[in-house]
Write a protein that holds these residues in place. Structure first.
Motif, PDB file in Angstrom:
ATOM      1  N   TYR A 128       0.864  -1.186   0.000  1.00  0.00           N
ATOM      2  CA  TYR A 128       0.000   0.000   0.000  1.00  0.00           C
ATOM      3  C   TYR A 128       0.897   1.232   0.000  1.00  0.00           C
ATOM      4  O   TYR A 128       1.957   1.239   0.627  1.00  0.00           O
ATOM      5  CB  TYR A 128      -0.898   0.030   1.238  1.00  0.00           C
ATOM      6  CG  TYR A 128      -1.713   1.301   1.385  1.00  0.00           C
ATOM      7  CD1 TYR A 128      -2.929   1.455   0.727  1.00  0.00           C
ATOM      8  CD2 TYR A 128      -1.234   2.372   2.154  1.00  0.00           C
ATOM      9  CE1 TYR A 128      -3.660   2.633   0.852  1.00  0.00           C
ATOM     10  CE2 TYR A 128      -1.961   3.546   2.280  1.00  0.00           C
ATOM     11  CZ  TYR A 128      -3.171   3.675   1.619  1.00  0.00           C
ATOM     12  OH  TYR A 128      -3.895   4.834   1.725  1.00  0.00           O
ATOM     13  N   GLU A 129       0.449   2.276  -0.695  1.00  0.00           N
ATOM     14  CA  GLU A 129       1.206   3.524  -0.679  1.00  0.00           C
ATOM     15  C   GLU A 129       0.292   4.694  -1.005  1.00  0.00           C
ATOM     16  O   GLU A 129      -0.541   4.612  -1.909  1.00  0.00           O
ATOM     17  CB  GLU A 129       2.355   3.459  -1.693  1.00  0.00           C
ATOM     18  CG  GLU A 129       3.245   4.697  -1.668  1.00  0.00           C
ATOM     19  CD  GLU A 129       4.455   4.577  -2.586  1.00  0.00           C
ATOM     20  OE1 GLU A 129       5.356   5.435  -2.483  1.00  0.00           O
ATOM     21  OE2 GLU A 129       4.500   3.625  -3.395  1.00  0.00           O
ATOM     22  N   ASP A 130       0.432   5.773  -0.240  1.00  0.00           N
ATOM     23  CA  ASP A 130      -0.201   7.041  -0.589  1.00  0.00           C
ATOM     24  C   ASP A 130       0.818   8.137  -0.315  1.00  0.00           C
ATOM     25  O   ASP A 130       2.012   7.854  -0.166  1.00  0.00           O
ATOM     26  CB  ASP A 130      -1.525   7.249   0.171  1.00  0.00           C
ATOM     27  CG  ASP A 130      -1.360   7.287   1.687  1.00  0.00           C
ATOM     28  OD1 ASP A 130      -0.235   7.594   2.164  1.00  0.00           O
ATOM     29  OD2 ASP A 130      -2.339   7.018   2.409  1.00  0.00           O
ATOM     30  N   GLU A 131       0.396   9.378  -0.258  1.00  0.00           N
ATOM     31  CA  GLU A 131       1.359  10.463  -0.099  1.00  0.00           C
ATOM     32  C   GLU A 131       1.925  10.564   1.305  1.00  0.00           C
ATOM     33  O   GLU A 131       2.882  11.313   1.548  1.00  0.00           O
ATOM     34  CB  GLU A 131       0.718  11.800  -0.496  1.00  0.00           C
ATOM     35  CG  GLU A 131      -0.505  12.168   0.343  1.00  0.00           C
ATOM     36  CD  GLU A 131      -1.206  13.405  -0.170  1.00  0.00           C
ATOM     37  OE1 GLU A 131      -0.527  14.442  -0.321  1.00  0.00           O
ATOM     38  OE2 GLU A 131      -2.424  13.330  -0.437  1.00  0.00           O
ATOM     39  N   HIS A 132       1.359   9.797   2.249  1.00  0.00           N
ATOM     40  CA  HIS A 132       1.775   9.905   3.642  1.00  0.00           C
ATOM     41  C   HIS A 132       2.539   8.690   4.154  1.00  0.00           C
ATOM     42  O   HIS A 132       3.481   8.840   4.937  1.00  0.00           O
ATOM     43  CB  HIS A 132       0.548  10.126   4.533  1.00  0.00           C
ATOM     44  CG  HIS A 132      -0.320  11.249   4.080  1.00  0.00           C
ATOM     45  ND1 HIS A 132       0.061  12.570   4.204  1.00  0.00           N
ATOM     46  CD2 HIS A 132      -1.549  11.256   3.478  1.00  0.00           C
ATOM     47  CE1 HIS A 132      -0.895  13.353   3.707  1.00  0.00           C
ATOM     48  NE2 HIS A 132      -1.883  12.582   3.275  1.00  0.00           N
ATOM     49  N   ILE A 133       2.120   7.482   3.765  1.00  0.00           N
ATOM     50  CA  ILE A 133       2.723   6.255   4.291  1.00  0.00           C
ATOM     51  C   ILE A 133       2.962   5.231   3.186  1.00  0.00           C
ATOM     52  O   ILE A 133       2.397   5.333   2.094  1.00  0.00           O
ATOM     53  CB  ILE A 133       1.861   5.600   5.398  1.00  0.00           C
ATOM     54  CG1 ILE A 133       0.482   5.191   4.837  1.00  0.00           C
ATOM     55  CG2 ILE A 133       1.745   6.508   6.612  1.00  0.00           C
ATOM     56  CD1 ILE A 133      -0.350   4.381   5.828  1.00  0.00           C
ATOM     57  N   LEU A 134       3.786   4.276   3.512  1.00  0.00           N
ATOM     58  CA  LEU A 134       4.078   3.162   2.608  1.00  0.00           C
ATOM     59  C   LEU A 134       4.111   1.887   3.449  1.00  0.00           C
ATOM     60  O   LEU A 134       4.734   1.864   4.513  1.00  0.00           O
ATOM     61  CB  LEU A 134       5.421   3.407   1.923  1.00  0.00           C
ATOM     62  CG  LEU A 134       5.962   2.385   0.922  1.00  0.00           C
ATOM     63  CD1 LEU A 134       6.877   3.106  -0.087  1.00  0.00           C
ATOM     64  CD2 LEU A 134       6.773   1.299   1.615  1.00  0.00           C
TER      65      LEU A 134
ATOM     66  N   VAL B 148       6.262   2.666   6.732  1.00  0.00           N
ATOM     67  CA  VAL B 148       7.251   3.733   6.575  1.00  0.00           C
ATOM     68  C   VAL B 148       6.499   5.058   6.439  1.00  0.00           C
ATOM     69  O   VAL B 148       5.507   5.143   5.703  1.00  0.00           O
ATOM     70  CB  VAL B 148       8.134   3.501   5.335  1.00  0.00           C
ATOM     71  CG1 VAL B 148       9.061   4.699   5.102  1.00  0.00           C
ATOM     72  CG2 VAL B 148       8.932   2.210   5.477  1.00  0.00           C
ATOM     73  N   ALA B 149       6.963   6.087   7.141  1.00  0.00           N
ATOM     74  CA  ALA B 149       6.366   7.422   7.038  1.00  0.00           C
ATOM     75  C   ALA B 149       7.059   8.204   5.936  1.00  0.00           C
ATOM     76  O   ALA B 149       8.284   8.260   5.880  1.00  0.00           O
ATOM     77  CB  ALA B 149       6.497   8.158   8.370  1.00  0.00           C
TER      78      ALA B 149
END
Length: 324
Positions: free
Chosen positions: A88-94, A148-149
């Motif tokens: 999963y990944e967005d602009e905040h976390i992975l 990950v942040a």
């Protein structure tokens, strides 16, 4: 390498009477309270132009606050294009599924080829986040889920969730010996007295709590599901060894392979060749650091553990062993 931080604000009336560290945590919510406290104690905070180094000092409102500090960033490490199994990944976390043999952070003997090097390549700008956004670790040979942040605010939120034990982490493991039932280990963990690369149950160590339940029993091994309440170094490995049920393949805490009596040569060989601790981070749950939504991920155990469990099951079958 360090990044300079300069922050300014005026203490609003609604915060009158609160402590300095509490006020700064509200005014500069991108940064954790522990980091702000470090800045205060280091003399990097000024009130109306004067250095203040007492976190508990109460303010009257209207003061001008100035912070001039620095945070360690990861730009000194090289970005390397390393394939990551991203769940999963967005602009905040992975969220990623870490394979065995991947070191999380560069260190002695591992200056490159680490997860941190991969993150510097995959996420441009993540070097500005301390430790490239890595908020918790898995041992080199432990597989499974990590978060990950990608930004400092996300990192602050995730660290606070970890400290408050609000992030749920569940593991699967194969241990030596047949365990009758599940339970918990509530024993403090600290650095081993003589083996400096190892941890141990120590009465003067940090609190550590591990819950476990039996998933499957074999003649001389047990497949477990475990849940961490704390995140001490090598916690599961140390706690299982403390119960005299060390993880299969654990090079530090496991000792020699322990095949059941009369085991086939193929099973004996598999246990000898299993060269890592049989431990996998199977499930991760947390509140999204920005939206607050509760999120959950699961990944199945890797093929080497699948093969190990199949071999143990076959051994049971060959010896007419049945378990409830």
């Amino acid at each position: 390498m360090h990044k300079k931080i300069e922050l300014q604000a005026v203490v609003p009336d609604e915060l009158i009477g609160k402590r300095l560290d509490q006020i700064l945590a509200e005014l500069f919510a991108d940064y954790s309270r522990s980091r702000i406290k470090e800045w205060i104690l280091a003399g990097q905070v000024r009130l109306d132009g004067k250095v203040v180094d007492k976190p508990r000092e109460k303010l009257l409102g209207g003061e001008e606050v100035e912070i001039k500090a620095s945070i360690e960033v990861s730009q000194q490490h090289q970005a390397e294009k390393i394939t990551l199994d991203i769940q999963y990944e967005d602009e905040h976390i992975l969220i990623l599924n870490k394979p065995a043999d991947l070191v999380v952070h560069p260190g002695a003997g591992n200056a490159s080829g680490t997860l941190l090097n991969a993150l510097l390549s995959h996420v441009p700008g993540i070097g500005a986040v301390p430790r490239a956004g890595i908020v918790h670790r898995l041992d080199k040979d432990t597989t499974g889920l990590m978060v990950v942040a990608k930004t400092i605010p996300a990192q602050t939120s995730l660290v606070e969730q970890l400290q408050a034990r609000e992030i749920s982490r569940e593991y699967e493991a194969v241990v030596n010996g047949t365990m009758v039932a599940g339970g918990s280990v509530d024993e403090p963990i600290g650095r081993h007295e003589t083996k400096r690369t190892s941890m141990a149950v120590r009465m003067n160590g940090k609190p550590a709590l591990t819950h476990y339940r039996v998933m499957q029993k074999f003649r001389a091994h047990t497949h477990l599901r475990l849940k961490l309440e704390t995140g001490r170094t090598h916690q599961i490995r140390v706690h299982m060894a403390y119960l005299h049920h060390p993880l299969v393949g654990d090079p530090l805490y496991g000792g020699r392979p322990r095949p059941p009596k009369g085991a086939s040569e193929s099973l004996r060989q598999m246990l000898r060749d299993f060269s890592r601790q049989a431990l996998h981070a199977a499930q991760l749950e947390l509140a999204h650091p920005v939206t607050g939504d509760w999120m959950s991920w699961q990944v199945p155990i890797p093929q080497d553990m699948v093969d190990l469990l199949a071999a143990l099951k076959q051994d049971d079958k060959e010896h007419d062993q049945g378990w409830d």
